[in-house]
Design a protein around this motif. Structure first.
Motif, PDB file in Angstrom:
ATOM      1  N   SER A  23       0.049  36.188 113.086  1.00  0.00           N
ATOM      2  CA  SER A  23       0.878  37.285 113.396  1.00  0.00           C
ATOM      3  C   SER A  23       2.086  36.950 114.181  1.00  0.00           C
ATOM      4  CB  SER A  23       0.205  38.178 114.142  1.00  0.00           C
ATOM      5  OG  SER A  23      -0.735  38.875 113.630  1.00  0.00           O
ATOM      6  N   ILE A  24       1.950  35.837 115.029  1.00  0.00           N
ATOM      7  CA  ILE A  24       3.115  35.514 115.741  1.00  0.00           C
ATOM      8  C   ILE A  24       4.026  34.544 114.811  1.00  0.00           C
ATOM      9  CG2 ILE A  24       3.695  33.713 117.633  1.00  0.00           C
ATOM     10  CD1 ILE A  24       1.187  34.334 119.089  1.00  0.00           C
ATOM     11  N   ARG A  25       3.429  33.726 113.837  1.00  0.00           N
ATOM     12  CA  ARG A  25       4.257  33.082 112.782  1.00  0.00           C
ATOM     13  C   ARG A  25       4.971  34.160 112.117  1.00  0.00           C
ATOM     14  NH1 ARG A  25       4.508  28.024 110.807  1.00  0.00           N
ATOM     15  NH2 ARG A  25       5.174  27.900 108.727  1.00  0.00           N
ATOM     16  N   GLY A  26       4.545  35.135 111.655  1.00  0.00           N
ATOM     17  CA  GLY A  26       4.944  36.135 110.771  1.00  0.00           C
ATOM     18  C   GLY A  26       6.370  36.784 111.461  1.00  0.00           C
ATOM     19  N   LEU A  27       6.064  37.076 112.970  1.00  0.00           N
ATOM     20  CA  LEU A  27       7.017  37.750 113.470  1.00  0.00           C
ATOM     21  C   LEU A  27       8.339  36.926 113.871  1.00  0.00           C
ATOM     22  CD1 LEU A  27       6.445  39.692 116.979  1.00  0.00           C
ATOM     23  CD2 LEU A  27       7.955  37.687 117.125  1.00  0.00           C
ATOM     24  N   VAL A  36      11.693  28.053 112.631  1.00  0.00           N
ATOM     25  CA  VAL A  36      11.545  28.196 114.011  1.00  0.00           C
ATOM     26  C   VAL A  36      10.057  28.711 114.251  1.00  0.00           C
ATOM     27  CG1 VAL A  36      11.893  29.926 115.948  1.00  0.00           C
ATOM     28  CG2 VAL A  36      13.635  28.819 114.669  1.00  0.00           C
ATOM     29  N   ALA A  37       9.333  29.458 113.205  1.00  0.00           N
ATOM     30  CA  ALA A  37       8.014  30.049 113.336  1.00  0.00           C
ATOM     31  C   ALA A  37       7.237  28.794 113.136  1.00  0.00           C
ATOM     32  CB  ALA A  37       7.803  31.038 112.115  1.00  0.00           C
ATOM     33  N   ALA A  80      11.583  30.231 125.339  1.00  0.00           N
ATOM     34  CA  ALA A  80      12.112  30.222 124.054  1.00  0.00           C
ATOM     35  C   ALA A  80      10.953  29.995 122.980  1.00  0.00           C
ATOM     36  CB  ALA A  80      13.253  29.399 123.695  1.00  0.00           C
ATOM     37  N   PRO A  81      10.805  30.529 121.931  1.00  0.00           N
ATOM     38  CA  PRO A  81      11.503  31.729 121.424  1.00  0.00           C
ATOM     39  C   PRO A  81      10.917  32.985 122.457  1.00  0.00           C
ATOM     40  CG  PRO A  81       9.870  31.259 119.857  1.00  0.00           C
ATOM     41  CD  PRO A  81       9.919  30.166 120.877  1.00  0.00           C
ATOM     42  N   ALA A 169      13.501  20.737 117.800  1.00  0.00           N
ATOM     43  CA  ALA A 169      14.061  20.952 116.358  1.00  0.00           C
ATOM     44  C   ALA A 169      14.194  22.478 116.435  1.00  0.00           C
ATOM     45  CB  ALA A 169      12.529  20.722 115.749  1.00  0.00           C
ATOM     46  N   MET A 170      13.405  23.358 117.013  1.00  0.00           N
ATOM     47  CA  MET A 170      13.591  24.673 117.194  1.00  0.00           C
ATOM     48  C   MET A 170      15.071  25.087 117.493  1.00  0.00           C
ATOM     49  SD  MET A 170      11.469  27.822 119.072  1.00  0.00           S
ATOM     50  CE  MET A 170      11.777  26.914 120.572  1.00  0.00           C
ATOM     51  N   ALA A 171      15.379  24.500 118.536  1.00  0.00           N
ATOM     52  CA  ALA A 171      16.836  24.842 119.128  1.00  0.00           C
ATOM     53  C   ALA A 171      17.817  24.314 118.117  1.00  0.00           C
ATOM     54  CB  ALA A 171      17.135  23.950 120.401  1.00  0.00           C
ATOM     55  N   SER A 172      17.762  23.395 117.285  1.00  0.00           N
ATOM     56  CA  SER A 172      18.732  23.263 116.433  1.00  0.00           C
ATOM     57  C   SER A 172      18.589  24.210 115.168  1.00  0.00           C
ATOM     58  CB  SER A 172      18.153  21.869 115.681  1.00  0.00           C
ATOM     59  OG  SER A 172      18.440  20.606 116.400  1.00  0.00           O
ATOM     60  N   ALA A 173      17.555  24.841 114.830  1.00  0.00           N
ATOM     61  CA  ALA A 173      17.411  25.684 113.710  1.00  0.00           C
ATOM     62  C   ALA A 173      17.985  27.095 114.239  1.00  0.00           C
ATOM     63  CB  ALA A 173      15.953  26.026 113.373  1.00  0.00           C
TER      64      ALA A 173
END
Length: 176
Positions: A23-27, A36-37, A80-81, A169-173
């Motif tokens: 659910s978190i990944r989908g959100l 980011v997920a 974050a996120p 990697a997330m910050a870059s995205a």
């Protein structure tokens, strides 16, 4: 405004569980991107000290916030996120989720939290740009904020602030 508070009050706020990950990944994918997920999922699975909280309404996870340990000042976290499904963004659920995360971090002995975000939003929780001025980081500036969970936790501190590789990697995205 009364309706917004009643919706936020009907939501439950808790630490995420392993069965919440899909659910978190989908959100996260709905709010940001699949990249980011995936990174968020890696961070949740990472250090045991990572704080992952969800907002749940009528059995559905409608919000998520993640606080990840960073190297720099003693007992520091990065926020974050922070994601809320679009249909629930104006219902104060995100605000309550941040408040719960800050409270939990303080209870667990964390001393400060850094965030790259909208000053108008995060300043109401006590985050300030000048509090983060000692951090040597690529995205330093008015949108890079810090909150001291313990009085003077960042007083006199300056130096590099190192985020986990997965976070970079997330910050870059996010910042593309």
């Amino acid at each position: 405004m009364v309706e917004r508070k009643s919706i936020a009050g009907k939501a439950s706020y808790r630490e995420s569980k392993s069965e919440d990950r899909a659910s978190i990944r989908g959100l996260q994918a709905a709010v940001y991107t699949n990249a980011v997920a995936g990174v968020s999922e890696a961070l949740i699975s990472g250090p045991a000290d990572t704080l992952s909280l969800v907002a749940e309404l009528d059995g559905e996870i409608v919000g998520h916030i993640l606080l990840t340990p960073v190297n720099g000042p003693e007992r520091a976290l990065a926020l974050a996120p922070h994601a809320i499904l679009a249909a629930w963004r104006d219902m104060q659920i995100g605000t309550e989720l941040v408040r719960h995360a800050i409270r939990l971090a303080r209870e667990r002995g964390w001393r400060c939290v850094f965030v790259f975000g909208q000053p108008d939003y995060y300043c109401r929780f006590g985050f300030k740009s000048h509090t983060a001025d000692g951090a040597q980081i690529a995205w330093q500036g008015p949108r890079f904020l810090a909150l001291e969970l313990e009085a003077d936790a960042l007083r006199g501190w300056s130096g590099p602030l190192e985020y986990p590789e997965a976070y970079k990697a997330m910050a870059s995205a996010i910042h593309k």
